[in-house]
Write an enzyme that holds these catalytic residues in place. Structure first.
Site, PDB file in Angstrom:
ATOM      1  N   ASP A 309       0.829  -1.208   0.000  1.00 49.31           N
ATOM      2  CA  ASP A 309       0.000   0.000   0.000  1.00 49.31           C
ATOM      3  C   ASP A 309       0.865   1.259   0.000  1.00 49.31           C
ATOM      4  OD1 ASP A 309       0.880  -0.786   2.580  1.00 49.31           O
ATOM      5  OD2 ASP A 309      -0.482   0.664   3.492  1.00 49.31           O
ATOM      6  N   GLU A 310       0.255   2.331  -0.450  1.00 48.13           N
ATOM      7  CA  GLU A 310       0.771   3.682  -0.227  1.00 48.13           C
ATOM      8  C   GLU A 310       2.259   3.819  -0.535  1.00 48.13           C
ATOM      9  OE1 GLU A 310      -2.228   5.274   3.207  1.00 48.13           O
ATOM     10  OE2 GLU A 310      -0.527   4.109   3.919  1.00 48.13           O
ATOM     11  N   THR A 452      -1.828   1.863  15.128  1.00 50.66           N
ATOM     12  CA  THR A 452      -1.556   2.337  16.493  1.00 50.66           C
ATOM     13  C   THR A 452      -0.840   3.691  16.584  1.00 50.66           C
ATOM     14  OG1 THR A 452       0.471   1.025  16.541  1.00 50.66           O
ATOM     15  CG2 THR A 452      -1.521  -0.005  17.432  1.00 50.66           C
TER      16      THR A 452
HETATM   17  C1  ACM Z   1      -3.540   1.040   5.061  1.00 51.28           C
HETATM   18  O1  ACM Z   1      -4.346   1.436   5.892  1.00 51.28           O
HETATM   19  N1  ACM Z   1      -2.635   1.870   4.575  1.00 51.28           N
HETATM   20  C2  ACM Z   1      -3.539  -0.306   4.581  1.00 51.28           C
END
Ligand code: ACM
Length: 536
Positions: A309-310, A452
C-alpha cells in the site's frame, strides 16, 4: 445466556448442572489441546482440577471430534448428568469451549477463583458454526510496539471472541519488529526511534524518549505456537516497497541512493506516508528474499502479507536507476514498477507453496491467481478482486478501522477519522450486495484493523478495540441478517453481560457513557473527519 458472538441455534431451560470438585474431562482423539486449554484457563478461574476421566457418564465434559459437523462448527449439550461438546474439527471443539466459558458467567474470565464461588452451567443445547472462515484482527506493532506478553493477551482476547486470523503488522516506516538473523541491523537500528510524535502528525507535541522493541525469533515461535493452540493463524506482514523507512535506516543501500542521502535517514518519528521507499534493484530483491526465507521458517501458515500500500512514487520518478529499470523491464511507468515488485514476490511465494496477500493497491498491476487482497480503501478493491477471481478479505477503512473515533464529542482521546459507533460496526456488512454468489464466494471473510499511531500503550489499544471488536466478532461469526434488520437492541442487551466478561479479563474498553478520565487525552490533537463515511 447472553452469548457473544450469537450462536446459530440455542435451546435452554431454567435448570442448571452444578459443577462439583470431581467434575472431569474426557478428551477424545484430537481434543487434547482444548482439554489442556480448559484445565489451564477454566481451571485457574474456577479452582476446579478438571481431572482426566474415561468411560464415566456423570459429571464429565465429553470432548469429541465429529467431522460431519463442518470445520469450525460445534454442538454443545449440557444435560443434568454432564456436558457433551462435539466439534467438526479440533478447532470446532475449541470454539465450543469458548461458548462453554461464557455459560459459566463473567468470573470464568478471571485468573483465580473468587472466595466461596460455586459453578454451574445452564441446561442447554447449542448448535453453531461460523459465517466466515477468515475472522481477522490486524495489530500494528510497528507504530507502537506491543511487548510479547501483550500480544499473547491479544490472542486470548481474539480466541474469546472466536476470531481466527491474527494479521501481525511487523514492519513500517516507524519500526521493524522481527529479528532477521542474516540482517541484524533491521532490529539493532530499525527497531527503535529516538522520539515519537504525540497525536496526529499535525500535532506540535513530541514524546521525547526512545521508543522501540522487537520480537526475537523464539518470541515469534512462541507467539505462533500460542496462536495455534487457540486455532488462530498468524499472517505476518512485511511491507514492500513502501512503508520501509525503518529498513532503509538500517540498510541505506535499500533506498534510492541516487536521489537522497539514505545514510542520513533514521527510523521515522512522525506519522503519515514516508517518501522513502525501496529502490527497485536486484540488491533489494535479494535482501527481501532473505528476509522472507526467515519469515517462512517462522510462520508456517498459508498466507504472507507483503503490504504493497501507499508506495509514494516521487523518488522513483527522480531516480535514474529506477527509470532505467522501468525501461529495461518495459513496464511503462512507476506504477508498472510497483506491480513488477509485487509480482516478483507473488511468484517467489507461490514457488514455495505460500500465498501472497496484500493491500488493494496490489491489484493495480495484475496478480497471479493465488494471490489475495485486503480491501481497505473501501469495498471497491474487494469487488474488483473478487470479479477477477481473487480471494478477498474485507476490511474497509470507512467501517472497520478501529483507530477511527467511536463517538463524536471533545472527550474522545486523539480523535481521528470517521465516527464509527458500536452500532455502526454491528451493522457492517462484509459482502457487497453487487457481487454474484460465485463472486461472493471469494470473500474469505473480514478483518478489523488496529493501526496504532495514536495508541501509545496497550490501554489505548484496548480502548479503541472494545467494545467494537465484540460487534465485529458477531458480524464475522454469526449469520446476521441484512444490516438494517440486525437487532442492535438485543446485541446491546447481551453486551451488558459481555462488559462484565471484559471487566473480568481486565480489558480497558470504552464505557457506553464515554471515556473515563484516564482514557482521555486532553490537548492532544487528532484529525477527525467530519461527516458520514461513504456507506454501503
Ligand atoms: C492502510 O491502511 N494503509 C492499509
Amino acid at each position: 445466556m447472553d452469548l457473544i458472538p450469537a450462536p446459530d441455534r440455542v435451546e435452554r431451560t431454567e435448570r442448571y448442572l452444578e459443577l462439583g470438585d470431581g467434575f472431569g474431562i474426557e478428551a477424545g482423539p484430537g481434543t487434547e489441546g482444548t482439554a489442556r486449554w480448559l484445565r489451564a484457563t477454566l481451571g485457574a478461574a474456577t479452582g476446579l482440577a478438571l481431572p482426566p476421566r474415561q468411560g464415566d457418564e456423570h459429571d464429565v465434559l465429553h470432548l469429541s471430534v465429529r467431522p460431519g459437523l463442518g470445520e469450525e462448527a460445534y454442538r454443545l449439550v449440557v444435560d443434568p448428568h454432564g456436558v457433551h461438546l462435539q466439534g467438526g474439527s479440533p478447532a470446532g471443539v475449541f470454539r465450543g469451549a469458548q461458548t462453554l466459558r461464557q455459560l459459566l458467567g463473567p468470573d470464568a474470565f478471571r485468573r483465580a477463583p473468587l472466595p466461596g464461588r460455586t459453578w454451574r452451567l445452564p441446561l442447554t443445547e447449542i448448535q453453531d458454526a461460523p459465517r466466515f472462515r477468515w475472522r481477522g484482527l490486524m495489530l500494528d506493532v510497528a507504530r507502537h510496539f506491543m511487548p510479547k506478553d501483550g500480544v499473547l493477551r491479544w490472542l486470548d482476547l481474539m480466541a474469546a471472541h472466536k476470531l481466527n486470523v491474527f494479521h501481525f503488522h511487523l514492519t513500517d516506516d516507524q519500526g521493524w519488529r522481527v529479528e532477521i538473523k542474516r540482517h541484524p541491523r533491521l532490529t539493532e537500528i530499525g527497531s527503535w526511534r529516538a522520539r515519537t510524535k504525540f497525536g496526529h502528525r499535525a500535532s506540535p507535541l513530541w514524546e521525547e524518549k526512545p521508543h522501540g522493541g522487537y520480537y526475537t525469533q523464539d518470541d515469534i515461535r512462541e507467539i505462533v505456537a500460542y496462536a495455534a493452540e487457540r486455532h488462530i493463524a498468524v499472517v505476518p506482514e512485511i511491507d514492500v516497497p513502501g512503508h520501509s523507512q525503518a529498513a532503509i535506516a538500517a540498510y541505506p543501500e535499500l533506498g534510492n541512493t541516487d536521489v537522497i542521502d539514505t545514510t542520513s535517514l533514521s527510523v521515522w518519528d512522525n506519522w503519515g506516508i514516508s517518501p522513502n521507499v525501496l529502490a527497485p534493484t536486484d540488491n533489494t530483491l535479494r535482501f527481501y528474499e532473505g528476509v522472507f526465507e526467515e519469515v517462512l521458517e517462522l510462520f508456517p501458515g498459508e498466507f504472507v502479507h507483503i503490504g504493497g500500500d501507499e508506495c509514494l512514487k516521487d523518488q522513483w520518478r527522480r531516480s535514474a536507476t529506477a527509470q532505467a529499470r522501468i525501461k529495461e523491464l518495459g513496464v511503462g511507468d512507476e506504477d508498472g514498477l510497483q506491480a513488477w515488485f509485487v509480482r516478483h514476490f507473488d511468484k517467489w511465494l507461490s514457488a514455495r507453496g505460500r500465498r501472497l496477500i496484500g493491500w488493494d493497491e496490489i491489484l493495480e498491476g495484475g496478480l497471479a491467481a493465488g494471490a489475495a487482497v485486503s480491501s481497505w480503501r473501501g469495498y471497491e478493491g474487494g469487488v474488483t478482486a473478487a470479479r477477477a477471481g481473487h480471494d478477498v478479505v474485507m476490511c474497509p477503512e470507512q467501517h472497520v478501522y478501529l483507530d477511527h473515533r467511536q463517538a463524536d464529542g471533545p472527550d474522545e482521546p486523539v480523535p481521528i477519522g470517521y465516527v464509527r459507533t458500536l452500532e455502526d460496526v454491528y451493522r457492517f456488512e462484509p459482502v457487497p450486495a453487487e457481487l454474484t454468489l460465485d463472486e461472493a464466494a471469494h470473500v474469505l471473510g473480514t478483518q478489523a484493523n488496529l493501526w496504532t499511531e495514536v495508541m501509545e500503550d496497550p490501554a489505548r489499544v484496548d480502548y479503541q478495540a472494545f467494545p467494537r471488536l465484540a460487534a465485529f466478532a458477531e458480524v464475522a461469526w454469526s449469520g446476521l441478517p441484512a444490516p438494517a434488520e440486525r437487532d442492535f437492541a438485543d446485541f446491546e442487551r447481551r453486551m451488558a453481560a459481555h462488559y462484565r466478561r471484559l471487566d473480568a479479563l481486565g480489558v480497558g474498553y470504552r464505557p457506553p457513557t464515554g471515556p473515563l478520565p484516564w482514557q482521555r487525552r486532553p490537548g492532544v490533537p487528532g484529525r477527525p473527519i467530519e461527516g458520514a463515511p461513504p456507506h454501503k
